[in-house]
Design a protein around this motif. Structure first.
Motif, PDB file in Angstrom:
ATOM      1  N   THR A  51       0.813  -1.336  -0.138  1.00  0.00           N
ATOM      2  CA  THR A  51       0.052   0.044   0.069  1.00  0.00           C
ATOM      3  C   THR A  51       0.904   1.103  -0.116  1.00  0.00           C
ATOM      4  N   SER A  68      -0.812  -2.122  -6.528  1.00  0.00           N
ATOM      5  CA  SER A  68      -1.642  -3.352  -5.912  1.00  0.00           C
ATOM      6  C   SER A  68      -1.749  -4.449  -6.936  1.00  0.00           C
ATOM      7  N   GLU A 240      -8.210   4.404  -3.604  1.00  0.00           N
ATOM      8  CA  GLU A 240      -7.667   3.748  -4.612  1.00  0.00           C
ATOM      9  C   GLU A 240      -7.925   4.254  -6.020  1.00  0.00           C
ATOM     10  N   TRP A 242      -8.225   3.068 -10.126  1.00  0.00           N
ATOM     11  CA  TRP A 242      -8.218   1.954 -10.934  1.00  0.00           C
ATOM     12  C   TRP A 242      -8.250   2.413 -12.120  1.00  0.00           C
ATOM     13  N   GLN A 254      -2.828   2.718  -4.504  1.00  0.00           N
ATOM     14  CA  GLN A 254      -3.550   3.402  -3.744  1.00  0.00           C
ATOM     15  C   GLN A 254      -2.501   4.424  -3.398  1.00  0.00           C
TER      16      GLN A 254
END
Length: 359
Positions: A51, A68, A240, A242, A254
């Motif tokens: 993280t 991640s 987070e 994405w 993250q």
């Protein structure tokens, strides 16, 4: 004049800087605060776990971070960027601009000549969606009306407008060039099903893509530098990011903490958008460099400000900027032109470059 029925005439005004109280103001170039840095991350596929370490009131001392999940393809060359976001006059510089919800007015300060432009287009309940829908290199004034799912676009070429239905109640409208033709594609993200619907400007077809989860917020930028905007979300609950990158595939990181505002843009000038956020509690900016995934941070702004990043000096690098509603003042940390403070707007105005800021 209300435009709800669209039988009214669109009011358009072009005036000089001396005729309105919000026409700008004096400024002084003081300093530049953007740090460079870099390297390049490419090569074959890989993944890291962990993280991001991020202090609550940080300095720019560095810190650990990690991916991640995700992968990168190597060897690609960034394409030339498209039109500059929030550039209404076509000089490749973003324009200081506001939307006035009460009368549905748009005002911007033309960087090309210092004059003002104003137009009445829309209503206070509409969601503004400015972008270059016609491919002429200028941002078009535009909005989405949730009650009917209609988009309205005021062409920059001749001030005529067109409209069309796309989306429905509960959708989040965004606009990006997802097919690489130099024109923004009207798009809605549907949180209920985490589905993206894109109306392609190339052929009028619709692309449907599942990506995200309930509670996610869409973020629109070109993260891999291929000249095509990427479908991407920011997950505020866990900070987070994405991204479904058009060239490099799925990437997840993250970066940040609860309460931060997502402000991705190309802060390093490499042609790729950097993951970034602004922290309202202390006015710090945090930028994760796309080149090597190191990060830097710096203070710029204060509690109550609104982040409004754009490339105001036209050098291809995003300029950290805040709009201060309490004084209707813009503070720009320009990567080439240095610091600038500009008075523009009145109480209740919305900074147009804050359109796609995510909380």
């Amino acid at each position: 004049m209300k435009l709800g029925t669209w039988n009214s005439i669109i009011a358009i005004l072009i005036v000089t800087t001396t005729s309105l109280a919000q026409s700008g103001g004096s400024f002084e170039i003081k300093k530049s605060v953007i740090a460079g840095g870099g390297g390049k991350a490419d090569g074959g596929s890989f993944s890291l776990t962990g993280t991001v370490g991020q202090p609550v009131a940080a300095t720019s001392s560095g810190g650990s971070f990690s991916v991640s999940s995700g992968f990168w393809g190597g060897g690609s060359t960034p394409e030339a960027p498209g039109s500059t976001r929030f550039d209404f006059d076509g000089d490749s510089k973003a324009d200081v601009s506001i939307f006035r919800p009460g009368p549905g007015e748009w005002w911007y300060l033309r960087s090309i000549d210092g004059g003002n432009y104003a137009a009445q287009f829309g209503a206070g309940t509409d969601v503004i969606t400015p972008a270059d829908y016609t491919g002429d290199g200028r941002t078009d004034i535009s909005f989405w009306r949730e009650s009917t799912g209609e988009w309205f676009v005021l062409r920059s070429e001749d001030q005529s407008f067109f409209s069309f239905p796309f989306g429905g109640a509960g959708d989040i409208p965004v606009a990006g060039d997802f097919d690489g033709d130099g024109k923004a594609d009207p798009t809605v993200f549907r949180p209920a099903s985490a589905t993206w619907f894109t109306l392609r400007s190339t052929d009028g077809g619709v692309t449907i893509q599942s990506f995200g989860a309930s509670g996610d917020r869409p973020t629109i930028e070109d993260f891999d530098g291929d000249g095509i905007d990427d479908i991407a979300i920011y997950r505020p609950t866990v900070s987070e990011w994405w991204q479904l990158r058009s060239t490099q595939g799925v990437v997840a990181l993250q970066f940040g903490s609860s309460g931060d505002k997502a402000v991705p843009a190309d802060y390093t000038g490499d042609g790729k958008a950097d993951i970034a956020f602004w922290r309202p509690s202390n006015g710090f900016w945090f930028v994760l460099r796309s080149e090597d995934l190191s990060f830097f941070s710096f203070p710029f702004g204060q509690t109550g400000d609104v982040p409004a990043t754009a490339d105001f000096d036209g050098d291809g690098t995003a300029d950290p900027t805040v709009f201060r509603p309490s004084s209707n003042t813009w503070f720009k940390s320009q990567s080439t032109a240095g610091f600038e403070a500009v008075a523009f707007g009145i109480a209740g105005d919305v900074a147009v470059p804050s359109t796609y800021v995510v909380e």
